[in-house]
Design an enzyme around this catalytic site. Structure first.
Site, PDB file in Angstrom:
ATOM      1  N   CYS A  88      73.292  26.670  44.848  1.00 43.66           N
ATOM      2  CA  CYS A  88      73.153  25.904  43.545  1.00 43.66           C
ATOM      3  C   CYS A  88      72.322  26.422  42.656  1.00 43.66           C
ATOM      4  O   CYS A  88      72.454  25.781  41.605  1.00 43.66           O
ATOM      5  CB  CYS A  88      72.658  24.461  44.184  1.00 43.66           C
ATOM      6  SG  CYS A  88      73.586  23.724  45.117  1.00 43.66           S
ATOM      7  N   HIS A 121      69.222  20.904  38.328  1.00 49.41           N
ATOM      8  CA  HIS A 121      70.454  20.768  39.237  1.00 49.41           C
ATOM      9  C   HIS A 121      70.609  19.247  39.892  1.00 49.41           C
ATOM     10  O   HIS A 121      69.889  18.501  39.874  1.00 49.41           O
ATOM     11  CB  HIS A 121      70.157  21.722  40.312  1.00 49.41           C
ATOM     12  CG  HIS A 121      71.334  21.648  41.446  1.00 49.41           C
ATOM     13  ND1 HIS A 121      72.674  21.690  41.143  1.00 49.41           N
ATOM     14  CD2 HIS A 121      71.153  21.614  42.872  1.00 49.41           C
ATOM     15  CE1 HIS A 121      73.302  21.523  42.265  1.00 49.41           C
ATOM     16  NE2 HIS A 121      72.368  21.390  43.174  1.00 49.41           N
ATOM     17  N   ASN A 180      77.344  16.647  43.343  1.00 47.58           N
ATOM     18  CA  ASN A 180      76.585  17.865  43.603  1.00 47.58           C
ATOM     19  C   ASN A 180      77.600  19.042  43.420  1.00 47.58           C
ATOM     20  O   ASN A 180      78.461  19.378  44.232  1.00 47.58           O
ATOM     21  CB  ASN A 180      75.765  18.103  44.736  1.00 47.58           C
ATOM     22  CG  ASN A 180      75.028  19.606  44.924  1.00 47.58           C
ATOM     23  OD1 ASN A 180      75.486  20.568  43.962  1.00 47.58           O
ATOM     24  ND2 ASN A 180      74.443  19.701  45.961  1.00 47.58           N
TER      25      ASN A 180
HETATM   26  N1  ACO Z   1      76.347   7.298  55.192  1.00 49.61           N
HETATM   27  C1  ACO Z   1      75.513   6.424  55.977  1.00 49.61           C
HETATM   28  N2  ACO Z   1      74.585   6.877  56.685  1.00 49.61           N
HETATM   29  C2  ACO Z   1      74.377   8.268  56.649  1.00 49.61           C
HETATM   30  C3  ACO Z   1      75.169   9.156  55.780  1.00 49.61           C
HETATM   31  C4  ACO Z   1      76.283   8.553  54.958  1.00 49.61           C
HETATM   32  N3  ACO Z   1      76.871   9.520  54.412  1.00 49.61           N
HETATM   33  N4  ACO Z   1      74.723  10.411  55.900  1.00 49.61           N
HETATM   34  C5  ACO Z   1      73.597  10.355  56.912  1.00 49.61           C
HETATM   35  N5  ACO Z   1      73.732   8.959  57.065  1.00 49.61           N
HETATM   36  C6  ACO Z   1      72.443   8.512  58.281  1.00 49.61           C
HETATM   37  C7  ACO Z   1      71.902   9.740  59.189  1.00 49.61           C
HETATM   38  O1  ACO Z   1      72.969   9.727  60.035  1.00 49.61           O
HETATM   39  C8  ACO Z   1      70.903   8.801  59.687  1.00 49.61           C
HETATM   40  O2  ACO Z   1      70.744   7.995  60.380  1.00 49.61           O
HETATM   41  P1  ACO Z   1      69.840   7.914  61.867  1.00 49.61           P
HETATM   42  O3  ACO Z   1      68.701   7.544  61.186  1.00 49.61           O
HETATM   43  O4  ACO Z   1      70.620   6.845  62.402  1.00 49.61           O
HETATM   44  O5  ACO Z   1      69.931   9.228  62.271  1.00 49.61           O
HETATM   45  C9  ACO Z   1      70.226   8.349  58.182  1.00 49.61           C
HETATM   46  O6  ACO Z   1      71.421   8.232  57.324  1.00 49.61           O
HETATM   47  C10 ACO Z   1      69.084   9.237  57.369  1.00 49.61           C
HETATM   48  O7  ACO Z   1      69.522  10.517  57.351  1.00 49.61           O
HETATM   49  P2  ACO Z   1      68.760  11.498  56.453  1.00 49.61           P
HETATM   50  O8  ACO Z   1      69.598  12.728  56.445  1.00 49.61           O
HETATM   51  O9  ACO Z   1      67.429  11.482  57.089  1.00 49.61           O
HETATM   52  O10 ACO Z   1      68.877  11.022  55.175  1.00 49.61           O
HETATM   53  P3  ACO Z   1      68.244  11.369  53.641  1.00 49.61           P
HETATM   54  O11 ACO Z   1      67.579  10.315  53.156  1.00 49.61           O
HETATM   55  O12 ACO Z   1      67.360  12.807  53.853  1.00 49.61           O
HETATM   56  O13 ACO Z   1      69.330  11.752  52.827  1.00 49.61           O
HETATM   57  C11 ACO Z   1      70.639  13.504  51.730  1.00 49.61           C
HETATM   58  C12 ACO Z   1      70.314  12.598  53.072  1.00 49.61           C
HETATM   59  C13 ACO Z   1      71.153  12.703  50.681  1.00 49.61           C
HETATM   60  C14 ACO Z   1      71.494  14.805  52.255  1.00 49.61           C
HETATM   61  C15 ACO Z   1      69.187  14.148  51.239  1.00 49.61           C
HETATM   62  O14 ACO Z   1      68.406  14.565  52.606  1.00 49.61           O
HETATM   63  C16 ACO Z   1      69.326  15.469  50.389  1.00 49.61           C
HETATM   64  O15 ACO Z   1      69.538  14.862  49.323  1.00 49.61           O
HETATM   65  N6  ACO Z   1      68.841  16.404  50.699  1.00 49.61           N
HETATM   66  C17 ACO Z   1      68.784  17.551  49.770  1.00 49.61           C
HETATM   67  C18 ACO Z   1      70.225  18.139  49.422  1.00 49.61           C
HETATM   68  C19 ACO Z   1      69.689  19.492  48.450  1.00 49.61           C
HETATM   69  O16 ACO Z   1      69.064  19.404  47.800  1.00 49.61           O
HETATM   70  N7  ACO Z   1      70.443  20.527  48.684  1.00 49.61           N
HETATM   71  C20 ACO Z   1      70.492  21.486  47.680  1.00 49.61           C
HETATM   72  C21 ACO Z   1      71.651  21.934  47.082  1.00 49.61           C
HETATM   73  S1  ACO Z   1      73.074  21.920  47.965  1.00 49.61           S
HETATM   74  C22 ACO Z   1      73.594  23.622  47.913  1.00 49.61           C
HETATM   75  O17 ACO Z   1      72.910  24.781  47.885  1.00 49.61           O
HETATM   76  C23 ACO Z   1      75.042  23.929  48.423  1.00 49.61           C
END
Ligand code: ACO
Length: 327
Positions: A114, A254, A284
């Site tokens: 990214c 980003h 994204n």
């Molecule tokens: N729908 C419903 N529930 C979901 C989903 C979904 N799509 N995805 C995950 N959950 C659930 C999980 O299973 C978890 O459930 P549990 O508590 O029963 O285990 C709960 O939701 C919380 O999951 P988290 O992963 O802790 O959720 P979080 O609030 O961290 O959000 C996200 C996840 C959106 C991925 C976030 O962490 C994020 O944006 N991370 C950064 C991404 C990023 O910046 N990446 C870099 C760029 S990408 C690249 O370089 C290719």
């Protein structure tokens, strides 16, 4: 006056096909509410059958060249930032070079996930400042949809496809790219990766069955590192240029997660009107997200001459990067 590089044209292209959050509710155990609250994303664009990364690059590049008033045959270098190129070899930049008829241009791909567009901007900037090239096309383009496991709710709701392009040349005025800042921490490489398909795990029936050719992400761990790292990055970038947060006209981040974007804006004390946000429409798009957002901002006439604009990104590698531009 110092020799600098300057963006003189922008363009972007998004595929037609739209996938809404409600469409994803039919594929995995998710909800529009969860995706909207946790990410800010409402829909994303994906390619159709027969469409690939170089096709998106070509359209975005034509638009950027037109905006710059430059012919493809005048280009000296083409860089494509991507982690989802047409094929492992040749570079997508070579296919784009042919498509454009940019006969005199060298061409290569660059992969910093990214952060790829800002890494590419830094490379282009240094080639121009050093006097090697004077007319450079830089594209950020991704077809993430072909690397997603549409049964994995942790990743398939996040990503989209698209391309953005800029044309750069040299300038001797006050404006142009003031600085670029590149960082990485390879210790955390497995936070975001596509483990299969390369030399470590070449494609076999087994790797495909295990889904190693899909994007894997440790989302929550990545989120925590991203927020902390970006807060420091944006402050360091301003300090390096002796610019106060209040002197910043626009932040073009980003587009991974609205919560990450608002945390960074808060650290800079920036009102959200000064922050480019479009992830609700495209998700994204990795290395394409910043040039797409930049193109939208430019075409909406939101930038004035001499405005201070900051670009920042965080992604796989892990990598993170920023650029400060005087428009
Ligand atoms: N729908 C419903 N529930 C979901 C989903 C979904 N799509 N995805 C995950 N959950 C659930 C999980 O299973 C978890 O459930 P549990 O508590 O029963 O285990 C709960 O939701 C919380 O999951 P988290 O992963 O802790 O959720 P979080 O609030 O961290 O959000 C996200 C996840 C959106 C991925 C976030 O962490 C994020 O944006 N991370 C950064 C991404 C990023 O910046 N990446 C870099 C760029 S990408 C690249 O370089 C290719």
């Amino acid at each position: 006056m110092p020799l600098r590089s300057k963006i003189i044209g922008t363009g972007s292209f998004l595929p037609d096909k739209i996938i809404n959050n409600s469409d994803l509710e039919k594929l995995v155990n998710t909800s529009d509410e969860w995706i909207t609250e946790r990410t800010g994303i409402k829909q994303r664009r994906v390619v159709s059958k027969g469409e690939s990364t170089s096709d998106l690059c070509l359209e975005a590049s034509k638009r950027a060249l037109q905006a710059a008033g430059m012919e493809a045959r005048d280009l000296e270098l083409i860089i494509v930032a991507t982690m989802s190129g047409d094929m492992p070899m040749p570079a997508t930049a070579s296919i784009l070079q042919h498509g454009l008829g940019a006969k005199h241009a060298g061409a290569f791909d660059l992969n910093a996930a990214c952060s790829g567009f800002i890494y590419g901007l830094s490379v282009a900037d240094n080639f121009i400042k050093g006097g090697t090239f004077n007319k450079v096309l830089l594209v950020g383009a991704e077809v993430n949809s072909r690397f997603l496991d549409w049964k994995d709710r942790k990743t398939c709701v996040l990503f989209g496809d698209g391309a953005g392009a800029v044309v750069l040349t040299s300038t001797k005025g006050r404006s142009g790219i003031l600085s670029t800042h590149l960082h990485s921490d390879g210790k955390l490489w497995d936070y975001i990766c596509v483990p299969g398909g390369g030399a470590s795990h070449p494609p076999t029936m087994k790797t495909v069955k295990e889904g190693l050719h899909y994007i894997k992400m440790r989302g929550n761990e990545t989120f925590k590192v991203a927020v902390k790292t970006l807060e420091k990055l944006v402050i360091d970038t301003l300090k390096a240029n002796n610019i106060k947060p209040s002197e910043l006209a626009m932040l073009i981040p980003h587009q991974a997660n609205l919560r990450i974007i608002t945390a960074t804006a808060k650290r800079l004390n920036l009102p959200m009107e000064k922050v480019a946000v479009n992830l609700e429409k495209y998700g994204n798009t990795s290395s394409a997200s910043i040039p797409i957002a930049l193109d939208e901002v430019v075409r909406d006439n939101r930038l004035r001459k001499n405005d201070n604009v900051m670009l920042e990104a965080f992604g796989g590698g892990l990598t993170w990067a920023s650029a400060l531009i005087r428009w």
